[in-house]
Motif scaffolding. Structure first.
Motif, PDB file in Angstrom:
ATOM      1  N   UNK A  28     -12.177 -15.558   9.962  1.00 53.96           N
ATOM      2  CA  UNK A  28     -11.352 -15.153   8.826  1.00 53.96           C
ATOM      3  C   UNK A  28     -11.990 -13.904   8.254  1.00 53.96           C
ATOM      4  N   UNK A  29     -11.315 -12.810   8.373  1.00 54.31           N
ATOM      5  CA  UNK A  29     -11.849 -11.536   7.913  1.00 54.31           C
ATOM      6  C   UNK A  29     -11.085 -11.086   6.675  1.00 54.31           C
ATOM      7  N   UNK A  30     -11.810 -10.726   5.633  1.00 52.01           N
ATOM      8  CA  UNK A  30     -11.223 -10.202   4.413  1.00 52.01           C
ATOM      9  C   UNK A  30     -11.860  -8.864   4.124  1.00 52.01           C
ATOM     10  N   UNK A  31     -11.022  -7.859   3.829  1.00 51.06           N
ATOM     11  CA  UNK A  31     -11.511  -6.523   3.551  1.00 51.06           C
ATOM     12  C   UNK A  31     -11.185  -6.171   2.105  1.00 51.06           C
ATOM     13  N   UNK A  32     -12.174  -5.706   1.382  1.00 51.68           N
ATOM     14  CA  UNK A  32     -11.972  -5.278   0.009  1.00 51.68           C
ATOM     15  C   UNK A  32     -11.768  -3.769   0.010  1.00 51.68           C
ATOM     16  N   UNK A  33     -10.652  -3.326  -0.552  1.00 54.86           N
ATOM     17  CA  UNK A  33     -10.314  -1.911  -0.512  1.00 54.86           C
ATOM     18  C   UNK A  33      -9.876  -1.433  -1.895  1.00 54.86           C
ATOM     19  N   UNK A  34      -9.827  -0.122  -2.051  1.00 55.64           N
ATOM     20  CA  UNK A  34      -9.304   0.491  -3.262  1.00 55.64           C
ATOM     21  C   UNK A  34      -7.783   0.518  -3.143  1.00 55.64           C
ATOM     22  N   UNK A  35      -7.090  -0.203  -4.006  1.00 54.32           N
ATOM     23  CA  UNK A  35      -5.633  -0.347  -3.876  1.00 54.32           C
ATOM     24  C   UNK A  35      -4.859   0.865  -4.382  1.00 54.32           C
ATOM     25  N   UNK A  36      -5.517   1.861  -4.912  1.00 55.92           N
ATOM     26  CA  UNK A  36      -4.813   3.066  -5.348  1.00 55.92           C
ATOM     27  C   UNK A  36      -4.492   4.000  -4.194  1.00 55.92           C
ATOM     28  N   UNK A  37      -5.140   3.808  -3.047  1.00 56.68           N
ATOM     29  CA  UNK A  37      -4.958   4.706  -1.911  1.00 56.68           C
ATOM     30  C   UNK A  37      -4.461   3.961  -0.680  1.00 56.68           C
ATOM     31  N   UNK A  38      -3.566   3.020  -0.859  1.00 51.46           N
ATOM     32  CA  UNK A  38      -3.062   2.261   0.279  1.00 51.46           C
ATOM     33  C   UNK A  38      -1.998   3.035   1.026  1.00 51.46           C
ATOM     34  N   UNK A  39      -1.900   2.776   2.315  1.00 53.18           N
ATOM     35  CA  UNK A  39      -0.871   3.384   3.149  1.00 53.18           C
ATOM     36  C   UNK A  39       0.328   2.455   3.237  1.00 53.18           C
ATOM     37  N   UNK A  40       1.455   3.030   3.641  1.00 47.60           N
ATOM     38  CA  UNK A  40       2.659   2.230   3.809  1.00 47.60           C
ATOM     39  C   UNK A  40       2.408   1.144   4.847  1.00 47.60           C
ATOM     40  N   UNK A  41       2.822  -0.047   4.553  1.00 44.49           N
ATOM     41  CA  UNK A  41       2.600  -1.174   5.444  1.00 44.49           C
ATOM     42  C   UNK A  41       1.415  -2.015   5.029  1.00 44.49           C
ATOM     43  N   UNK A  42       0.556  -1.495   4.161  1.00 45.52           N
ATOM     44  CA  UNK A  42      -0.581  -2.262   3.677  1.00 45.52           C
ATOM     45  C   UNK A  42      -0.259  -3.025   2.398  1.00 45.52           C
ATOM     46  N   UNK A  43       0.904  -2.775   1.805  1.00 43.84           N
ATOM     47  CA  UNK A  43       1.313  -3.471   0.587  1.00 43.84           C
ATOM     48  C   UNK A  43       2.829  -3.584   0.546  1.00 43.84           C
ATOM     49  N   UNK A  44       3.313  -4.464  -0.316  1.00 42.08           N
ATOM     50  CA  UNK A  44       4.747  -4.617  -0.526  1.00 42.08           C
ATOM     51  C   UNK A  44       4.979  -4.793  -2.029  1.00 42.08           C
ATOM     52  N   UNK A  45       5.973  -4.087  -2.513  1.00 41.81           N
ATOM     53  CA  UNK A  45       6.380  -4.216  -3.907  1.00 41.81           C
ATOM     54  C   UNK A  45       7.764  -4.849  -3.903  1.00 41.81           C
ATOM     55  N   UNK A  46       7.884  -6.041  -4.441  1.00 40.45           N
ATOM     56  CA  UNK A  46       9.191  -6.711  -4.397  1.00 40.45           C
ATOM     57  C   UNK A  46      10.214  -5.966  -5.228  1.00 40.45           C
ATOM     58  N   UNK A  47      11.470  -6.178  -4.880  1.00 35.31           N
ATOM     59  CA  UNK A  47      12.558  -5.565  -5.645  1.00 35.31           C
ATOM     60  C   UNK A  47      12.475  -6.080  -7.073  1.00 35.31           C
ATOM     61  N   UNK A  48      12.626  -5.191  -8.064  1.00 37.16           N
ATOM     62  CA  UNK A  48      12.509  -5.651  -9.449  1.00 37.16           C
ATOM     63  C   UNK A  48      13.479  -6.791  -9.741  1.00 37.16           C
ATOM     64  N   UNK A  49      12.961  -7.819 -10.395  1.00 40.27           N
ATOM     65  CA  UNK A  49      13.773  -8.986 -10.708  1.00 40.27           C
ATOM     66  C   UNK A  49      14.709  -8.684 -11.864  1.00 40.27           C
ATOM     67  N   UNK A  50      15.670  -9.576 -12.075  1.00 37.78           N
ATOM     68  CA  UNK A  50      16.682  -9.364 -13.093  1.00 37.78           C
ATOM     69  C   UNK A  50      16.060  -9.234 -14.480  1.00 37.78           C
ATOM     70  N   UNK A  51      15.008  -9.998 -14.767  1.00 35.53           N
ATOM     71  CA  UNK A  51      14.394  -9.922 -16.090  1.00 35.53           C
ATOM     72  C   UNK A  51      13.521  -8.680 -16.248  1.00 35.53           C
ATOM     73  N   UNK A  52      13.285  -7.945 -15.180  1.00 38.76           N
ATOM     74  CA  UNK A  52      12.495  -6.717 -15.227  1.00 38.76           C
ATOM     75  C   UNK A  52      13.365  -5.500 -15.555  1.00 38.76           C
ATOM     76  N   UNK A  53      14.686  -5.591 -15.300  1.00 41.81           N
ATOM     77  CA  UNK A  53      15.619  -4.492 -15.514  1.00 41.81           C
ATOM     78  C   UNK A  53      16.326  -4.681 -16.856  1.00 41.81           C
TER      79      UNK A  53
END
Length: 174
Positions: free
Chosen positions: A13-38
């Motif tokens: 089990x490998x876990x990598x700690x990274x700086x999340x301000x410089x992530x590339x596409x495919x390394x994170x996902x932002x869900x579609x804003x929910x109804x209570x967010x709009x």
């Protein structure tokens, strides 16, 4: 800066700690804003700022941990259009029916031009005609720099301007 932390649980089990301000596409996902967010009145994220940015909670890919939050989530800026309550339909209708009296310019926060249109009957209706076109194409926006409130979520107008950095200058070898 990437810090690699390897945890072995049950063999692999490998876990990598990274700086999340410089992530590339495919390394994170932002869900579609929910109804209570709009915001239902402005059709924009509720925490949209004057800098036209809102924060949304994103999640990194499996096996990655954010160094700032020490978990697999982080907040990312998303683009939005800051609104201050000026309705597009109201300003357009004011321009069409009462533009000769400067009501559209008073509503949008331009009292000097509104007073000038009031005194000259909309520059003899020529200024009213131009203001209808300028407001309909969203070239004239509210004086505070905000965007119009649109009653729908969808396509919008984006103004593209050319300047010395975007214009292609002739080169010496042409």
């Amino acid at each position: 800066m990437v810090i690699v932390v390897i945890h072995l649980v049950d063999g692999v089990n490998h876990t990598y700690e990274i700086d999340c301000n410089n992530l590339r596409m495919g390394q994170y996902i932002c869900p579609h804003p929910e109804y209570d967010f709009i915001d239902t009145k402005t059709q924009q994220p509720k925490d949209c700022t004057k800098e036209n940015k809102a924060k949304v909670l994103c999640q990194v890919a499996d096996g990655l941990i954010c160094s700032g939050t020490k978990n697999n989530t982080f907040k990312k800026d998303i683009p939005c259009k800051w609104t201050n309550g000026y309705s597009f339909e109201t300003s357009l209708l004011l321009s069409i029916f009462l533009g000769m009296f400067g009501a559209d310019r008073f509503y949008l926060g331009y009292p000097a031009i509104g007073l000038l249109k009031l005194c000259t009957l909309g520059f003899l209706f020529l200024g009213q005609f131009f203001d209808v076109i300028l407001i309909a194409t969203q070239t004239v926006r509210p004086a505070d720099g905000s965007h119009y409130v649109m009653p729908y979520f969808g396509a919008g107008v984006s103004v593209i301007r050319s300047n010395n950095f975007t214009y292609r200058l002739p080169q010496h070898d042409w």
